[in-house]
Design a protein around this motif. Structure first.
Motif: not given
Length: 229
Positions: A166-187
């Motif tokens: 759980v983290c704030p919706e507009d936080s940089p940390e959330l964006k980093r986690h989502l980017a990490f998640r998307d990378y794993l989905r694509m690789h």
């Protein structure tokens, strides 16, 4: 907050919503052609048990020799001359040798049983893994006809637990986690390797979250570098 009152609020997540999110991840993963290809490769992959086979052969050879030694000692005991003035000494020596031989036999038999058990375990894991890989490849066809109870049981074959961060919706940390998640989905290969590291970390440090995070950190940093972050 009232002084001395411990906050016991817990943010609840809908079980249906959580299940839906898990299914979405699995659907996207199995629809990836590269992932499906990797799963098929794993199914066709041979398990290398050559070192265990060699170990088993060594123990079996040693046991055959021990059994021969034992039979020879028993024959010598049967053939002792009672009238020999050294009869008792010869008998004691042979009995001591026989006792030592039985100790060696017991140790070799235990080692052989352990080696064979390891091999059976490896082969059983391969069969279990193959079944899971096949279920992933045909996930959609198998999942859709199931009722709710069957679906939940089916999912437990792939997912041990779901961790919610759980983290704030507009936080940089959330964006980093989502980017990490998307990378794993694509690789898929990176996702599989990261999953292996997480499993190892959980086994090593089940009660130490700091050590768990530290163990995963090097692999996460490598992935982030590939992502350009």
């Amino acid at each position: 907050m009232t002084r001395g009152h411990k906050c016991d609020y817990r943010k609840q997540v809908s079980e249906t919503k959580l299940d839906g999110a898990v299914i979405e991840v699995l659907r996207k993963l199995v629809s990836n052609k590269k992932f499906a290809g990797m799963m098929r490769e794993k199914i066709n992959m041979e398990v290398d048990t050559s070192s265990l086979d060699q170990e088993i052969a060594t123990y079996e050879k040693a046991l055959r020799q021990c059994y021969l030694n034992k039979d020879a000692i028993l024959a010598d005991l049967d053939n002792l001359d009672y009238e020999d003035k050294h009869y008792q000494r010869r008998k004691t020596d042979l009995e001591n040798r026989l006792s030592k031989t039985y100790d060696i036999i017991e140790e070799a038999e235990n080692s052989l049983v352990e080696a064979k058990s390891k091999k059976r375990s490896i082969l059983a894991e391969k069969v279990c893994g193959d079944n899971i890989y096949k279920a992933l490849i045909f996930f959609g066809k198998m999942y859709e006809p199931m009722n709710e109870a069957e679906r939940r049981e089916f999912l437990t074959q792939f997912i041990e637990k779901v961790e919610i961060y759980v983290c704030p919706e507009d936080s940089p940390e959330l964006k980093r986690h989502l980017a990490f998640r998307d990378y794993l989905r694509m690789h898929p290969e990176a996702a599989i390797e990261y999953g292996r590291i997480k499993t190892e970390a959980a086994k090593r440090y089940p009660e130490d979250i700091d050590q768990y995070i530290a163990y995963k950190a090097p692999r996460i940093e490598k992935i982030m570098l590939k992502m350009g972050n």
